[in-house]
Design an enzyme around this catalytic site. Structure first.
Site, PDB file in Angstrom:
ATOM      1  N   ASP A 141      28.036  36.462  32.444  1.00  0.00           N
ATOM      2  CA  ASP A 141      29.068  37.688  33.613  1.00  0.00           C
ATOM      3  C   ASP A 141      29.268  38.986  33.328  1.00  0.00           C
ATOM      4  O   ASP A 141      29.139  39.261  31.695  1.00  0.00           O
ATOM      5  CB  ASP A 141      29.891  36.989  34.143  1.00  0.00           C
ATOM      6  CG  ASP A 141      31.338  36.477  33.235  1.00  0.00           C
ATOM      7  OD1 ASP A 141      30.856  36.113  32.213  1.00  0.00           O
ATOM      8  OD2 ASP A 141      31.672  35.623  34.175  1.00  0.00           O
TER       9      ASP A 141
ATOM     10  N   GLU B  88      33.525  39.048  39.594  1.00  0.00           N
ATOM     11  CA  GLU B  88      35.102  39.404  39.118  1.00  0.00           C
ATOM     12  C   GLU B  88      35.301  39.223  41.015  1.00  0.00           C
ATOM     13  O   GLU B  88      37.096  39.325  41.768  1.00  0.00           O
ATOM     14  CB  GLU B  88      36.474  40.190  38.651  1.00  0.00           C
ATOM     15  CG  GLU B  88      36.016  39.929  36.666  1.00  0.00           C
ATOM     16  CD  GLU B  88      36.983  38.632  36.876  1.00  0.00           C
ATOM     17  OE1 GLU B  88      37.390  38.030  38.041  1.00  0.00           O
ATOM     18  OE2 GLU B  88      36.828  38.381  35.864  1.00  0.00           O
TER      19      GLU B  88
END
Length: 381
Positions: free
Chosen positions: A71, A130
């Site tokens: 990520d 997120e």
């Protein structure tokens, strides 16, 4: 040559200074592309989807594809580490360590860009872990189809493990999560005339109290679940009855079945409160791609077996955690394994003081190069 530890630390510090919120990682994407394009390109193909980057490494015997995901987004946190390379983006910070994640991925990629793998490798630099289920968005876009992995791996850094230690377990590593957003709408009025109003403070309080029974009376006691309501807003002053209550929270469960069970009970309780108080209810339960991170039995057995035997790896079998990760969605589509990489910090993930130990980077790179080099031998005929 593969990126050295010194080069990787420099890259990590550069990335640490430019954190961006999910789907807005434009500067991060540009910096990653700059680094990737400096690597040997003989075996590489690169494409973009929004702020994501996909890198395909062509194997010598391309009958199988192994995926590796990192990520790339940061958090809306104001950094307080005092580091010389602290965030340059006001109110933004790599407080979850995705700068470490990206750097390890680049280290692994740099090795296989030079040493052609036996099978295909697909590296996924994924946005919006997120805040916006970036893994789900990317998968459903179809951009991955051409280079779809047959199995996939990823890690999350862990401040509670020794620097460079590898932590993993069979079964669920992280919980699946679901946001709760409940609004109760009644009628405001004067505190002296409650019969002329419909008090949503009382309605909201009943909702909060009844929610507490879900895990204790609906979830199997030997399994795990959490329902936390962290925000309750109602009213403006003490002598006015509030006609609105806004309540927000989260559901956490180690299986998708229990997550859905808890969601069902939240809906029923909310509807019951609205009925009993004769008020309007607006309820949004949003899970998105934040499924439980359920490790595949076969890939995880191979991963743990390798890490236990590797001379340069400190392997620790870990317990499940109630943290959430959208890699769970990818694991619901592709068999694979998520693991921890220890970064030995006194501060937790998402803390404005979080400062992971950079010595973990080269250990993570080395462990995964070793594992992927060994794993690919399974699929060469």
């Amino acid at each position: 040559m593969s990126l050295t530890e010194k080069e990787l630390i420099a890259i990590r510090r550069t990335l640490h200074q430019i954190p961006e919120i999910g789907m807005l990682e434009f500067e991060t994407q540009a910096k990653l592309l700059e680094i990737i394009e400096r690597l040997p390109q003989t075996y590489l193909e690169i494409k973009k989807w929004k702020t994501a980057i996909l890198v395909h490494v062509r194997g010598a015997n391309p009958t199988y594809t192994i995926g590796y995901r990192t990520d790339i987004d940061g958090l809306p946190v104001t950094e307080q580490t005092g580091l010389s390379y602290a965030s340059r983006h006001a109110g933004r910070m790599h407080a979850c360590g995705h700068d470490i994640h990206m750097t390890v991925a680049l280290g692994i990629l740099s090795y296989f860009a030079e040493e052609q793998p036996k099978v295909n490798l697909t590296f996924i630099f994924q946005p919006a872990e997120e805040n916006a289920s970036g893994g789900k968005q990317l998968y459903e876009s179809g951009s991955l189809n051409e280079w779809m992995p047959d199995e996939i791996y990823a890690f999350h850094d862990n401040p509670g493990l020794p620097t460079g230690a590898i932590g993993c377990r069979q079964g669920t590593l992280f919980a699946g999560t679901c946001e709760i957003h409940a609004t109760f709408l009644g009628k405001s009025g004067h505190a002296a005339f409650p019969h002329q109003a419909n008090d949503m403070v009382v309605a909201g309080a009943q909702f909060v109290n009844q929610i507490q029974t879900i895990v204790s009376r609906n979830v199997d006691p030997i399994q795990a679940g959490v329902v936390t309501l962290g925000h309750f807003a109602a009213g403006t002053t003490g002598n006015v009855i509030s006609g609105k209550a806004q309540i927000d929270g989260t559901i956490r469960a180690l299986t998708q079945g229990n997550n859905e069970l808890i969601q069902k009970r939240v809906r029923k309780i909310a509807a019951g409160v609205a009925e009993s108080f004769d008020c309007e209810l607006k309820l949004d339960l949003h899970q998105g791609g934040y499924y439980p991170v359920e490790n595949n039995q076969q890939t995880t057995a191979a991963f743990i077996d390798y890490m236990k035997k590797a001379a340069n790896v400190d392997f620790i079998e870990t317990l499940p955690a109630m943290t959430g990760e959208d890699f769970g969605f990818l694991l619901s589509k592709i068999p694979g394994t998520m693991f921890w990489l220890g970064v030995d910090s006194p501060y937790s993930l998402h803390s404005e003081h979080f400062a992971p130990q950079e010595g973990a980077i080269i250990k993570g790179v080395s462990a995964m190069i070793g594992y992927l080099s060994e794993r690919q031998k399974m699929f060469v005929k």
